[in-house]
Design a protein around this motif. Structure first.
Motif: not given
Length: 262
Positions: A190-192, A220-228, A236-238
Motif C-alpha cells: 500500500a501507499i499512503l 493507494a490510500g487517501s486521507i480524505g475527499k480533497l486528496t482523493s 492515481i486510483p483511489v
C-alpha cells in the motif's frame, strides 16, 4: 513484530520531518515502512508581510491555522520578535488537524474552534457558527499551496481577512533516492497520500517511480475527499479513503482494505 500489518510493506509519501509519526504508528502495527518523501517543506516568509502583521498583531480577533507547519513557522517568528506569549493579547485561535493542535498545545495555548472534520470548509463553518465574524479581523496562516476556500468563506461571513504565508511546499527530486529504486523494483502492499500535494508530486515523478515488471502494485490510500480528488486528477486510483480526514483514520481504512483483499 506481529500485528494487523505484519509482513506488509507500506509506502509513506510525507516529508522526512513529518513521516516519523506515521511511520512509527505503522511499524507498531507490524508493517515494514518505506519512506518516499515526494515533497519538502521549508520556511518562506516575506519580511514586509511579516512586519505588517506583527506590528499590528493586537488588532486581530482571530488567527487560523490549518497545518502544524503553519504553527511552527509562525511562532518561530513570533518568539524571535516577542519575549512573552502574552504579546498575543486576546487573539482567539482556530485550527484543524491533530498535528496542528498538538503544536499549539505545546505552547499552552487554547484552541477555541476545532471542527471534528479537518477541512478548510469545516473550519470556516465552525468559525462562522461562533457568531463573531461580522467585521472581525482574521489572520490566516498559510503555505504557498493553500486553497482559497477558508479565506473566501470567512469573507462571505463579512470577516476582514489577511493571509500570512510562512512556509512553502516543493517537490523533491527522487532520481537518486534509494527508496525510489526499491519501490520501482519491488513495489509495495500500500501507499499512503496524506495531502493533495503528495499525490501531485508523486505523479509528477512518474518516470522515476514506474514499477518494474513483476513489482507489486500498491493499493493507494487517501486521507480524505480533497486528496482523493487530486489523486484521480493525476491518474492515481483511489483504493481506499479515510472516513474522516486524519492519519489514524487513514491507517484504519488501509487495514480494512488489506484485510478484505487478502
Amino acid at each position: 513484530m506481529s500485528g494487523p500489518l505484519s509482513g506488509r510493506k507500506i509506502v509513506v509519501t510525507r516529508t522526512r520531518d513529518q513521516a516519523s509519526e506515521l511511520s512509527e504508528q505503522l511499524r507498531g502495527l507490524g508493517a515494514r515502512v518505506l519512506e518516499l518523501p515526494v515533497l519538502k517543506i521549508s520556511k518562506a516568509i516575506s519580511k514586509d508581510a511579516l512586519a505588517d502583521v506583527m506590528l499590528e498583531l493586537g488588532r486581530y480577533d482571530w488567527v487560523a491555522f490549518t497545518s502544524a507547519n503553519g504553527v511552527r513557522y509562525f511562532f518561530e517568528e513570533f518568539f524571535r520578535l516577542f519575549e512573552d506569549i502574552r504579546s498575543l493579547g486576546l487573539l482567539r485561535i482556530a485550527a484543524i488537524g491533530d498535528g496542528t493542535l498538538r503544536r499549539i498545545a505545546e505552547l499552552h495555548l487554547k484552541v477555541e474552534v476545532q471542527p471534528k472534520i479537518a477541512t478548510a470548509e469545516a473550519l470556516a463553518e465552525a468559525m462562522v457558527e461562533t457568531g463573531s465574524l461580522d467585521s472581525a479581523q482574521v489572520l490566516v496562516i498559510t503555505g504557498n499551496l493553500n486553497r482559497d476556500t477558508l479565506v473566501t468563506k470567512l469573507e462571505e461571513a463579512r470577516a476582514i481577512v489577511d493571509c500570512l504565508q510562512v512556509y512553502q511546499t516543493e517537490k523533491v527530486d527522487l532520481t537518486d533516492e534509494p527508496a525510489a529504486a526499491e519501490f520501482r523494483a519491488e513495489g509495495a502492499d500500500a501507499i499512503l497520500f496524506a495531502s493533495s500535494s503528495s499525490a501531485e508530486f508523486f505523479a509528477a515523478q512518474a518516470a522515476v517511480l514506474t514499477l518494474a515488471p513483476g513489482a507489486k502494485r500498491p493499493l493507494a490510500g487517501s486521507i480524505g475527499k480533497l486528496t482523493s480528488d487530486s489523486m484521480r486528477k493525476v491518474g492515481i486510483p483511489v483504493d481506499f479513503e479515510a472516513k474522516t480526514p486524519g492519519l489514524a483514520e487513514l491507517v484504519e481504512a488501509m487495514i480494512a482494505k488489506l484485510g478484505a483483499a487478502s
